[in-house]
Scaffold this motif. Structure first.
Motif, PDB file in Angstrom:
ATOM      1  N   GLY A   1    -105.605 133.290  -5.794  1.00 49.74           N
ATOM      2  CA  GLY A   1    -106.989 132.842  -5.669  1.00 49.74           C
ATOM      3  C   GLY A   1    -107.228 131.385  -6.030  1.00 49.74           C
ATOM      4  N   LYS A   2    -106.150 130.642  -6.306  1.00 51.74           N
ATOM      5  CA  LYS A   2    -106.321 129.256  -6.774  1.00 51.74           C
ATOM      6  C   LYS A   2    -106.542 128.291  -5.618  1.00 51.74           C
ATOM      7  CE  LYS A   2    -103.528 129.846 -10.936  1.00 51.74           C
ATOM      8  NZ  LYS A   2    -102.186 129.638 -11.510  1.00 51.74           N
ATOM      9  N   PRO A   3    -107.461 127.325  -5.800  1.00 51.11           N
ATOM     10  CA  PRO A   3    -107.680 126.321  -4.759  1.00 51.11           C
ATOM     11  C   PRO A   3    -106.504 125.362  -4.633  1.00 51.11           C
ATOM     12  CG  PRO A   3    -109.077 125.865  -6.667  1.00 51.11           C
ATOM     13  CD  PRO A   3    -108.365 127.141  -6.948  1.00 51.11           C
ATOM     14  N   VAL A   4    -106.510 124.586  -3.546  1.00 45.40           N
ATOM     15  CA  VAL A   4    -105.459 123.583  -3.313  1.00 45.40           C
ATOM     16  C   VAL A   4    -105.982 122.213  -3.740  1.00 45.40           C
ATOM     17  CG1 VAL A   4    -104.006 122.458  -1.569  1.00 45.40           C
ATOM     18  CG2 VAL A   4    -104.539 124.889  -1.352  1.00 45.40           C
ATOM     19  N   PHE A   5    -105.231 121.539  -4.604  1.00 44.16           N
ATOM     20  CA  PHE A   5    -105.589 120.192  -5.052  1.00 44.16           C
ATOM     21  C   PHE A   5    -104.551 119.191  -4.558  1.00 44.16           C
ATOM     22  CE2 PHE A   5    -107.692 122.871  -8.238  1.00 44.16           C
ATOM     23  CZ  PHE A   5    -108.945 122.275  -8.313  1.00 44.16           C
ATOM     24  N   LEU A   6    -105.016 117.989  -4.255  1.00 44.66           N
ATOM     25  CA  LEU A   6    -104.131 116.924  -3.800  1.00 44.66           C
ATOM     26  C   LEU A   6    -103.068 116.602  -4.859  1.00 44.66           C
ATOM     27  CD1 LEU A   6    -103.660 115.037  -1.422  1.00 44.66           C
ATOM     28  CD2 LEU A   6    -105.276 113.428  -2.411  1.00 44.66           C
ATOM     29  N   SER A   7    -103.449 116.690  -6.121  1.00 45.62           N
ATOM     30  CA  SER A   7    -102.526 116.359  -7.225  1.00 45.62           C
ATOM     31  C   SER A   7    -101.325 117.308  -7.295  1.00 45.62           C
ATOM     32  CB  SER A   7    -103.266 116.375  -8.559  1.00 45.62           C
ATOM     33  OG  SER A   7    -103.876 117.631  -8.759  1.00 45.62           O
ATOM     34  N   GLN A   8    -101.425 118.460  -6.634  1.00 45.56           N
ATOM     35  CA  GLN A   8    -100.308 119.415  -6.636  1.00 45.56           C
ATOM     36  C   GLN A   8     -99.089 118.872  -5.899  1.00 45.56           C
ATOM     37  OE1 GLN A   8    -103.105 122.792  -5.347  1.00 45.56           O
ATOM     38  NE2 GLN A   8    -101.315 123.905  -6.049  1.00 45.56           N
TER      39      GLN A   8
ATOM     40  N   GLN B   1    -103.171 116.088   4.781  1.00 45.34           N
ATOM     41  CA  GLN B   1    -102.639 115.598   3.510  1.00 45.34           C
ATOM     42  C   GLN B   1    -101.221 116.125   3.280  1.00 45.34           C
ATOM     43  OE1 GLN B   1    -103.778 113.276   1.671  1.00 45.34           O
ATOM     44  NE2 GLN B   1    -105.865 113.073   2.415  1.00 45.34           N
ATOM     45  N   LEU B   2    -100.985 117.383   3.635  1.00 43.82           N
ATOM     46  CA  LEU B   2     -99.663 117.980   3.451  1.00 43.82           C
ATOM     47  C   LEU B   2     -98.621 117.300   4.348  1.00 43.82           C
ATOM     48  CD1 LEU B   2    -100.631 121.759   3.298  1.00 43.82           C
ATOM     49  CD2 LEU B   2     -99.483 120.513   1.476  1.00 43.82           C
ATOM     50  N   ARG B   3     -99.050 116.853   5.510  1.00 51.95           N
ATOM     51  CA  ARG B   3     -98.128 116.234   6.464  1.00 51.95           C
ATOM     52  C   ARG B   3     -97.733 114.806   6.071  1.00 51.95           C
ATOM     53  NH1 ARG B   3    -101.767 118.696  11.221  1.00 51.95           N
ATOM     54  NH2 ARG B   3    -100.681 120.684  11.483  1.00 51.95           N
ATOM     55  N   LYS B   4     -98.496 114.182   5.185  1.00 52.07           N
ATOM     56  CA  LYS B   4     -98.230 112.768   4.845  1.00 52.07           C
ATOM     57  C   LYS B   4     -96.914 112.617   4.117  1.00 52.07           C
ATOM     58  CE  LYS B   4    -102.889 110.978   5.050  1.00 52.07           C
ATOM     59  NZ  LYS B   4    -104.040 110.476   4.313  1.00 52.07           N
TER      60      LYS B   4
ATOM     61  N   THR C   1    -104.539 135.735  18.035  1.00 54.86           N
ATOM     62  CA  THR C   1    -103.726 134.765  17.309  1.00 54.86           C
ATOM     63  C   THR C   1    -104.475 134.272  16.075  1.00 54.86           C
ATOM     64  OG1 THR C   1    -102.747 134.013  19.391  1.00 54.86           O
ATOM     65  CG2 THR C   1    -102.456 132.583  17.476  1.00 54.86           C
ATOM     66  N   TYR C   2    -103.791 134.301  14.942  1.00 55.19           N
ATOM     67  CA  TYR C   2    -104.363 133.800  13.684  1.00 55.19           C
ATOM     68  C   TYR C   2    -103.464 132.699  13.138  1.00 55.19           C
ATOM     69  CZ  TYR C   2    -107.466 137.888  13.155  1.00 55.19           C
ATOM     70  OH  TYR C   2    -108.429 138.835  13.328  1.00 55.19           O
ATOM     71  N   TYR C   3    -104.039 131.866  12.271  1.00 55.14           N
ATOM     72  CA  TYR C   3    -103.268 130.841  11.562  1.00 55.14           C
ATOM     73  C   TYR C   3    -103.555 130.966  10.071  1.00 55.14           C
ATOM     74  CZ  TYR C   3    -102.703 128.822  16.177  1.00 55.14           C
ATOM     75  OH  TYR C   3    -102.389 128.650  17.499  1.00 55.14           O
ATOM     76  N   GLY C   4    -102.535 130.696   9.263  1.00 48.46           N
ATOM     77  CA  GLY C   4    -102.743 130.789   7.817  1.00 48.46           C
ATOM     78  C   GLY C   4    -101.822 129.865   7.044  1.00 48.46           C
ATOM     79  N   LEU C   5    -102.311 129.420   5.905  1.00 45.97           N
ATOM     80  CA  LEU C   5    -101.497 128.642   4.972  1.00 45.97           C
ATOM     81  C   LEU C   5    -101.068 129.596   3.865  1.00 45.97           C
ATOM     82  CD1 LEU C   5    -100.608 125.631   4.506  1.00 45.97           C
ATOM     83  CD2 LEU C   5    -102.528 125.462   2.912  1.00 45.97           C
ATOM     84  N   VAL C   6     -99.762 129.668   3.597  1.00 48.95           N
ATOM     85  CA  VAL C   6     -99.264 130.621   2.600  1.00 48.95           C
ATOM     86  C   VAL C   6     -98.524 129.882   1.484  1.00 48.95           C
ATOM     87  CG1 VAL C   6     -98.994 132.409   4.371  1.00 48.95           C
ATOM     88  CG2 VAL C   6     -96.983 131.063   3.688  1.00 48.95           C
ATOM     89  N   LEU C   7     -98.366 130.575   0.373  1.00 52.58           N
ATOM     90  CA  LEU C   7     -97.598 130.041  -0.751  1.00 52.58           C
ATOM     91  C   LEU C   7     -96.108 130.199  -0.449  1.00 52.58           C
ATOM     92  CD1 LEU C   7     -99.678 131.595  -3.677  1.00 52.58           C
ATOM     93  CD2 LEU C   7     -99.634 129.189  -3.025  1.00 52.58           C
ATOM     94  N   GLY C   8     -95.341 129.128  -0.645  1.00 53.25           N
ATOM     95  CA  GLY C   8     -93.900 129.195  -0.409  1.00 53.25           C
ATOM     96  C   GLY C   8     -93.556 129.245   1.067  1.00 53.25           C
TER      97      GLY C   8
ATOM     98  N   PHE D   1     -93.865 122.972   4.172  1.00 54.68           N
ATOM     99  CA  PHE D   1     -94.140 121.906   3.203  1.00 54.68           C
ATOM    100  C   PHE D   1     -93.467 122.296   1.899  1.00 54.68           C
ATOM    101  CE2 PHE D   1     -97.855 122.423   6.060  1.00 54.68           C
ATOM    102  CZ  PHE D   1     -97.731 121.225   6.765  1.00 54.68           C
ATOM    103  N   ARG D   2     -93.575 121.441   0.894  1.00 50.43           N
ATOM    104  CA  ARG D   2     -92.841 121.735  -0.347  1.00 50.43           C
ATOM    105  C   ARG D   2     -93.344 123.021  -1.019  1.00 50.43           C
ATOM    106  NH1 ARG D   2     -93.208 120.141  -5.589  1.00 50.43           N
ATOM    107  NH2 ARG D   2     -95.017 118.835  -5.189  1.00 50.43           N
ATOM    108  N   LEU D   3     -94.659 123.160  -1.113  1.00 54.23           N
ATOM    109  CA  LEU D   3     -95.225 124.320  -1.823  1.00 54.23           C
ATOM    110  C   LEU D   3     -95.789 125.385  -0.889  1.00 54.23           C
ATOM    111  CD1 LEU D   3     -97.256 122.343  -4.529  1.00 54.23           C
ATOM    112  CD2 LEU D   3     -95.038 123.421  -4.850  1.00 54.23           C
ATOM    113  N   PHE D   4     -96.057 124.990   0.357  1.00 52.59           N
ATOM    114  CA  PHE D   4     -96.770 125.882   1.271  1.00 52.59           C
ATOM    115  C   PHE D   4     -96.092 125.938   2.642  1.00 52.59           C
ATOM    116  CE2 PHE D   4     -99.873 123.454  -1.337  1.00 52.59           C
ATOM    117  CZ  PHE D   4    -100.356 124.483  -2.123  1.00 52.59           C
ATOM    118  N   SER D   5     -96.540 126.875   3.458  1.00 55.88           N
ATOM    119  CA  SER D   5     -96.129 126.920   4.868  1.00 55.88           C
ATOM    120  C   SER D   5     -97.343 127.224   5.732  1.00 55.88           C
ATOM    121  CB  SER D   5     -95.084 128.013   5.103  1.00 55.88           C
ATOM    122  OG  SER D   5     -93.915 127.730   4.365  1.00 55.88           O
ATOM    123  N   TRP D   6     -97.372 126.589   6.900  1.00 53.05           N
ATOM    124  CA  TRP D   6     -98.430 126.837   7.889  1.00 53.05           C
ATOM    125  C   TRP D   6     -97.871 127.819   8.905  1.00 53.05           C
ATOM    126  CZ3 TRP D   6    -103.365 126.692   8.546  1.00 53.05           C
ATOM    127  CH2 TRP D   6    -103.967 126.578   9.800  1.00 53.05           C
TER     128      TRP D   6
END
Length: 236
Positions: free
Chosen positions: A173-180, A233-236, A86-93, A135-140
């Protein structure tokens, strides 16, 4: 900061030892002789046998055998696909389907050295997935891989248009920022915003295999602090 192998070990018995590998650390030494988890375990136990590997940038669970019998026993389970990974990942969209199976063959990329690609003449590669949170920009997401190809989840996620976050090979390759995603986020005039997550957002979370006596062994590796903080942070 030197890595202490004691801090990484999450399971050990007479036959096997499992570690929760941090992102950036090799599983086994590379051709240039850069050491990996195996070297650290050898210093502690002496003989250590490699059964499977994780990409350098993927964090999470790696199991090693402590003797030849255990090595043979576990290697056969990996080869016959008798293990449950089992793996877990955060993806774009967010993928269109909340769950599904990606059954697309994978081969080495014909021109880009060190990368893989979906190709009809490649090796059979099967990934099951479930979208755990949107989430708005990502999915777990949670994955179960039925084959163990190089970069399998990363290639399959790129293929369906939702690459793993911070993936330099198959994503942006871009990092995740809170401001996003935090509208009221403010930073001081002379401060530079630090990323919440700045490494491949893929984690090997659990493995079930059979011990030498036939009983099932399930080992879980908790997600690391940076991933945990990003999800909070994403869950807030």
């Amino acid at each position: 900061m030197a890595i202490r192998i004691e801090d990484l070990i999450i399971y050990e018995d007479e036959q096997f030892v499992a570690v929760n590998k941090p992102s950036g650390l090799l599983t086994i030494p590379d051709r240039e002789g850069v050491p990996g988890v195996r070297n650290l375990l050898q210093e502690r136990y002496g003989a250590i046998f490699t059964v499977h590997r994780l990409d350098r940038d993927t964090s999470g669970l790696v199991v090693f055998a402590r003797n030849e019998e255990a090595h043979r026993h576990l290697s056969m389970q990996f080869e016959s696909r008798a293990t449950n990974k089992t793996y877990y990942g955060l993806v774009l969209g967010t993928p269109y389907n909340a769950e599904g199976i990606i059954n697309e063959p994978i081969a080495e990329h014909p021109t880009k050295k060190g990368t893989m690609t979906v190709w009809r003449k490649g090796k059979e590669s099967i990934t099951e997935y479930v979208v755990e949170e949107r989430f708005r920009l990502f999915s777990w997401m949670r994955y179960r891989i039925l084959t163990g190809r190089t970069h399998q989840i990363r290639v399959h996620m790129k293929h369906i248009g939702h690459p793993i976050v911070c993936d330099p090979l198959y994503g942006d390759g871009k990092p995740v920022f809170l401001s996003q995603f935090r509208a009221r986020f403010k930073i001081g005039k002379f401060e530079e915003e630090r990323p919440l997550l700045n490494r491949l957002a893929l984690h090997a979370g659990a493995l079930t295999f059979q011990g030498l006596d036939g009983t099932d062994i399930t080992i879980e590796a908790p997600i690391s602090k940076d991933m945990k903080a990003t999800l909070q942070q994403l869950r807030k």
